[in-house]
Structure formats: structure tokens, C-alpha cells
Design a protein around this motif. Structure first.
Motif, mmCIF file in Angstrom:
data_model
loop_
_atom_site.group_PDB
_atom_site.id
_atom_site.type_symbol
_atom_site.label_atom_id
_atom_site.label_comp_id
_atom_site.label_asym_id
_atom_site.label_seq_id
_atom_site.Cartn_x
_atom_site.Cartn_y
_atom_site.Cartn_z
ATOM 1 N N LEU A 184 0.738 -1.181 -0.027
ATOM 2 C CA LEU A 184 -0.036 -0.125 -0.081
ATOM 3 C C LEU A 184 1.043 1.219 -0.032
ATOM 4 C CD1 LEU A 184 -2.744 1.491 0.216
ATOM 5 C CD2 LEU A 184 -2.630 1.069 2.704
ATOM 6 N N LEU A 185 1.934 1.224 0.654
ATOM 7 C CA LEU A 185 2.842 2.315 0.741
ATOM 8 C C LEU A 185 3.571 2.503 -0.688
ATOM 9 C CD1 LEU A 185 4.785 1.806 4.318
ATOM 10 C CD2 LEU A 185 3.047 3.790 3.592
ATOM 11 N N VAL A 186 3.821 1.511 -1.257
ATOM 12 C CA VAL A 186 4.421 1.458 -2.580
ATOM 13 C C VAL A 186 3.261 2.243 -3.506
ATOM 14 C CG1 VAL A 186 5.341 0.488 -4.640
ATOM 15 C CG2 VAL A 186 6.191 -0.186 -2.241
ATOM 16 N N LEU A 187 2.021 1.697 -3.292
ATOM 17 C CA LEU A 187 0.866 2.257 -4.288
ATOM 18 C C LEU A 187 0.750 3.811 -4.096
ATOM 19 C CD1 LEU A 187 -1.240 1.820 -6.386
ATOM 20 C CD2 LEU A 187 -2.704 1.183 -4.137
ATOM 21 N N LEU A 188 0.667 4.157 -2.833
ATOM 22 C CA LEU A 188 0.570 5.658 -2.498
ATOM 23 C C LEU A 188 1.762 6.335 -3.178
ATOM 24 C CD1 LEU A 188 -0.482 5.254 1.053
ATOM 25 C CD2 LEU A 188 -1.953 6.292 -0.708
ATOM 26 N N ARG A 189 2.952 5.959 -2.930
ATOM 27 C CA ARG A 189 4.058 6.625 -3.406
ATOM 28 C C ARG A 189 4.025 6.674 -4.899
ATOM 29 N NH1 ARG A 189 5.889 10.619 -2.117
ATOM 30 N NH2 ARG A 189 5.819 9.900 0.264
ATOM 31 N N ALA A 190 3.637 5.591 -5.580
ATOM 32 C CA ALA A 190 3.373 5.758 -7.311
ATOM 33 C C ALA A 190 2.511 6.599 -7.531
ATOM 34 C CB ALA A 190 3.000 4.492 -7.718
ATOM 35 N N ARG A 191 1.373 7.154 -6.704
ATOM 36 C CA ARG A 191 0.639 8.130 -7.070
ATOM 37 C C ARG A 191 1.139 9.514 -6.653
ATOM 38 N NH1 ARG A 191 -4.789 7.143 -8.124
ATOM 39 N NH2 ARG A 191 -5.039 9.380 -8.109
ATOM 40 N N GLY A 192 2.330 9.462 -5.943
ATOM 41 C CA GLY A 192 2.727 10.929 -5.347
ATOM 42 C C GLY A 192 2.290 11.302 -4.107
ATOM 43 N N LEU A 193 1.930 10.273 -3.327
ATOM 44 C CA LEU A 193 1.510 10.104 -1.922
ATOM 45 C C LEU A 193 2.304 9.455 -0.879
ATOM 46 C CD1 LEU A 193 -2.372 9.908 -3.048
ATOM 47 C CD2 LEU A 193 -1.184 12.102 -2.370
ATOM 48 N N GLY A 194 1.978 9.680 0.178
ATOM 49 C CA GLY A 194 2.545 8.951 1.304
ATOM 50 C C GLY A 194 1.883 8.710 2.579
ATOM 51 N N LEU A 195 2.726 8.008 3.560
ATOM 52 C CA LEU A 195 1.943 7.748 4.928
ATOM 53 C C LEU A 195 1.373 9.069 5.382
ATOM 54 C CD1 LEU A 195 1.081 5.710 6.818
ATOM 55 C CD2 LEU A 195 3.464 6.110 7.933
ATOM 56 N N GLU A 196 2.006 10.119 5.288
ATOM 57 C CA GLU A 196 1.734 11.338 5.790
ATOM 58 C C GLU A 196 0.340 12.113 5.406
ATOM 59 O OE1 GLU A 196 4.410 12.492 2.353
ATOM 60 O OE2 GLU A 196 4.401 10.964 4.320
ATOM 61 N N ASP A 197 0.156 11.504 4.042
ATOM 62 C CA ASP A 197 -1.181 12.078 3.505
ATOM 63 C C ASP A 197 -2.457 11.203 4.131
ATOM 64 O OD1 ASP A 197 -0.069 14.033 1.692
ATOM 65 O OD2 ASP A 197 0.823 12.120 0.811
ATOM 66 N N VAL A 198 -1.998 9.959 4.274
ATOM 67 C CA VAL A 198 -3.380 8.997 5.031
ATOM 68 C C VAL A 198 -3.294 9.609 6.472
ATOM 69 C CG1 VAL A 198 -3.743 6.827 5.486
ATOM 70 C CG2 VAL A 198 -2.576 7.044 3.424
ATOM 71 N N GLU A 199 -2.186 9.724 7.108
ATOM 72 C CA GLU A 199 -2.377 10.259 8.449
ATOM 73 C C GLU A 199 -3.196 11.607 8.641
ATOM 74 O OE1 GLU A 199 1.753 10.266 9.595
ATOM 75 O OE2 GLU A 199 1.505 8.455 10.805
ATOM 76 N N ALA A 200 -2.822 12.514 7.504
ATOM 77 C CA ALA A 200 -3.544 13.756 7.495
ATOM 78 C C ALA A 200 -5.235 13.606 7.261
ATOM 79 C CB ALA A 200 -3.284 14.779 6.586
ATOM 80 N N LYS A 201 -5.324 12.400 6.356
ATOM 81 C CA LYS A 201 -6.815 12.274 6.194
ATOM 82 C C LYS A 201 -7.582 11.793 7.402
ATOM 83 C CE LYS A 201 -9.068 12.170 2.789
ATOM 84 N NZ LYS A 201 -10.067 13.499 2.529
ATOM 85 N N LEU A 202 -6.842 10.901 8.285
ATOM 86 C CA LEU A 202 -7.556 10.507 9.276
ATOM 87 C C LEU A 202 -7.810 11.397 10.393
ATOM 88 C CD1 LEU A 202 -5.303 7.029 9.815
ATOM 89 C CD2 LEU A 202 -7.609 7.166 9.195
ATOM 90 N N ARG A 203 -6.735 12.243 10.391
ATOM 91 C CA ARG A 203 -6.946 13.582 11.382
ATOM 92 C C ARG A 203 -8.005 14.282 11.071
ATOM 93 N NH1 ARG A 203 -1.106 13.912 11.166
ATOM 94 N NH2 ARG A 203 -1.252 15.276 9.511
ATOM 95 N N THR A 204 -8.448 14.442 9.767
ATOM 96 C CA THR A 204 -9.841 15.249 9.421
ATOM 97 C C THR A 204 -11.009 14.543 9.786
ATOM 98 O OG1 THR A 204 -9.734 14.304 7.063
ATOM 99 C CG2 THR A 204 -8.381 16.304 7.554
ATOM 100 N N ARG A 205 -10.807 13.195 9.826
ATOM 101 C CA ARG A 205 -11.988 12.398 10.285
ATOM 102 C C ARG A 205 -12.160 12.431 11.628
ATOM 103 N NH1 ARG A 205 -11.691 6.904 6.302
ATOM 104 N NH2 ARG A 205 -11.898 7.953 4.260
ATOM 105 N N ARG A 206 -11.006 12.514 12.451
ATOM 106 C CA ARG A 206 -11.131 12.542 13.817
ATOM 107 C C ARG A 206 -11.853 13.638 14.475
ATOM 108 N NH1 ARG A 206 -5.542 12.068 16.767
ATOM 109 N NH2 ARG A 206 -5.563 14.137 16.083
ATOM 110 N N ARG A 207 -11.397 14.762 13.441
ATOM 111 C CA ARG A 207 -12.101 16.198 14.043
ATOM 112 C C ARG A 207 -13.433 16.214 13.642
ATOM 113 N NH1 ARG A 207 -6.955 18.231 12.287
ATOM 114 N NH2 ARG A 207 -7.786 18.591 10.079
#
Length: 207
Positions: A184-207
Motif C-alpha cells: 500500500l505504501l508503494v501504491l501511494l508513492r506511485a501516485r505521489g502520496l505517502g503515509l503522511e497524507d493518509v495520516e492527514a486524512k485520518l486527522r480530518t476524520r477524527r475532528r
């Protein structure tokens, strides 16, 4: 998060208590990705201002008696991400991206057993593999296969993880789960994304 102005916790900087330490405050530095504690230094008001303006962590060296930018000799700078202040206004917490080893003993941290996120470290390694593409690397092979092939692998690993959950022991499930997260990390990076972007999305959901 702004790339030009590091976020600072509210108006906390204006309430810093410089008197307790005779003009110096302890400054703890953490890796912004892994949250591993990297080092402890001391800052006076001038060092803090230099850090904020240059975006490179600068301390007041008690032995040299002057401002000291971490990495000024080694090139292993600490690129500032954010500054926070504790509840008493007498300790600073800085998040930074280390450019090389932080410790003068060529270790990642001045605290050898400082905990950090293994998943974040893996994400950083995947990011490096995406740029460097070393020959013979499985991760390079995945990137060379393109997004569709990587997505297929994620699907396969997802199925294997689900099957392990209902038909195999805990060790097998953990192994398949680890494989799934890696792909999954490789797939995210292939799309120009990373773990930090997933964490940011989770933070918005938590709020």
C-alpha cells in the motif's frame, strides 16, 4: 501546513519564560516523520528567531558561547517543520526533517533506544526507492511495473490478509498484514502520496 511559515502553537512564543533558565530554554527535537526524539539542545531568543527565519534548527551552544546551526559542519541539518511550547512556557518541542544522522556518533538519534514509527521509516525508504530505483530491488521492480501492477499486488495482499484472518494463526496474519501495508505504501508513492497524507486524512476524520 505552510511551506513558508512554520506553524507555531498560537501565541505561545510571546509567553515564553526566558527567566527560569537565565535566557536559555531546553529544545527537544523530534523527527517529523517517525516522531523519534533526535536530540536535546538549548535556545536563547536569538537562536529561536534564527530557527524560525532560516527554517534550520539553530541552538545556542553553551560550550562555544555562540549560536550554532545543527549541521553547519557536517551538513546534517535539521529542517524545521513546527515549533510547540509546553504548558509552563519554558520548554520547546520542535519537529524537523533530519538531513542525515543527528548524533555526532553518526547515529540517527542521540538517544540510541528512542522509539519511533517503523511504518514511517518504511514509508521514507519507499520514497527513497522511488527516486533512486536501485537495481535488483523488489521495490524498484514494483515501481517499474506501474500503478496498475502495484494496485493488483495490493488487491492480492488484501485477499491473503483476509484469508489469514479466518484460516491461519496470528503469526501468518501479522505477516500478511505487513505485506499489505508495504505494498500500500508503494501504491501511494506511485501516485505521489505517502503515509503522511493518509495520516492527514485520518486527522480530518477524527475532528
Amino acid at each position: 501546513m505552510s511551506e513558508t511559515t512554520p506553524p507555531v502553537a498560537g501565541d505561545a512564543l510571546s509567553a515564553l519564560d526566558w527567566r527560569k533558565g537565565d535566557g536559555l530554554l531546553p529544545a527537544i527535537v523530534q523527527d517529523a516523520r517517525t516522531l523519534r526524539v533526535l536530540m536535546l539542545g538549548y535556545m536563547n531568543a536569538e537562536a529561536l528567531q534564527a530557527t524560525l527565519s532560516s527554517r534550520r534548527v539553530t541552538f545556542f551552544s553553551r560550550s562555544k558561547g555562540r549560536l550554532w546551526t545543527k549541521g553547519e559542519s557536517s551538513g546534517h541539518f535539521l529542517d524545521l517543520v513546527s515549533v510547540d511550547v509546553d504548558c509552563d512556557g519554558d520548554t520547546l518541542l520542535l519537529l524537523a526533517h533530519p538531513q542525515g544522522s543527528t548524533c555526532h556518533l553518526q547515529r540517527e538519534s542521540c538517544f540510541p533506544e528512542a522509539p519511533g514509527s517503523t511504518l514511517a521509516e518504511l514509508s521514507r525508504l519507499v520514497e527513497l526507492r522511488a527516486v533512486e530505483r536501485p537495481q535488483g530491488s523488489y521495490t524498484t521492480k514494483l515501481f517499474d511495473g506501474g500503478v496498475r501492477r502495484i494496485a493488483q499486488k495490493v488487491g492480492e495482499e488484501g485477499v491473503e490478509t483476509a484469508l489469514a484472518a479466518v484460516a491461519e494463526d496470528d503469526d501468518a496474519l501479522l505477516g500478511e498484514g505487513a505485506d499489505l501495508l508495504f505494498h500500500l505504501l508503494v501504491l501511494l508513492r506511485a501516485r505521489g502520496l505517502g503515509l503522511e497524507d493518509v495520516e492527514a486524512k485520518l486527522r480530518t476524520r477524527r475532528r
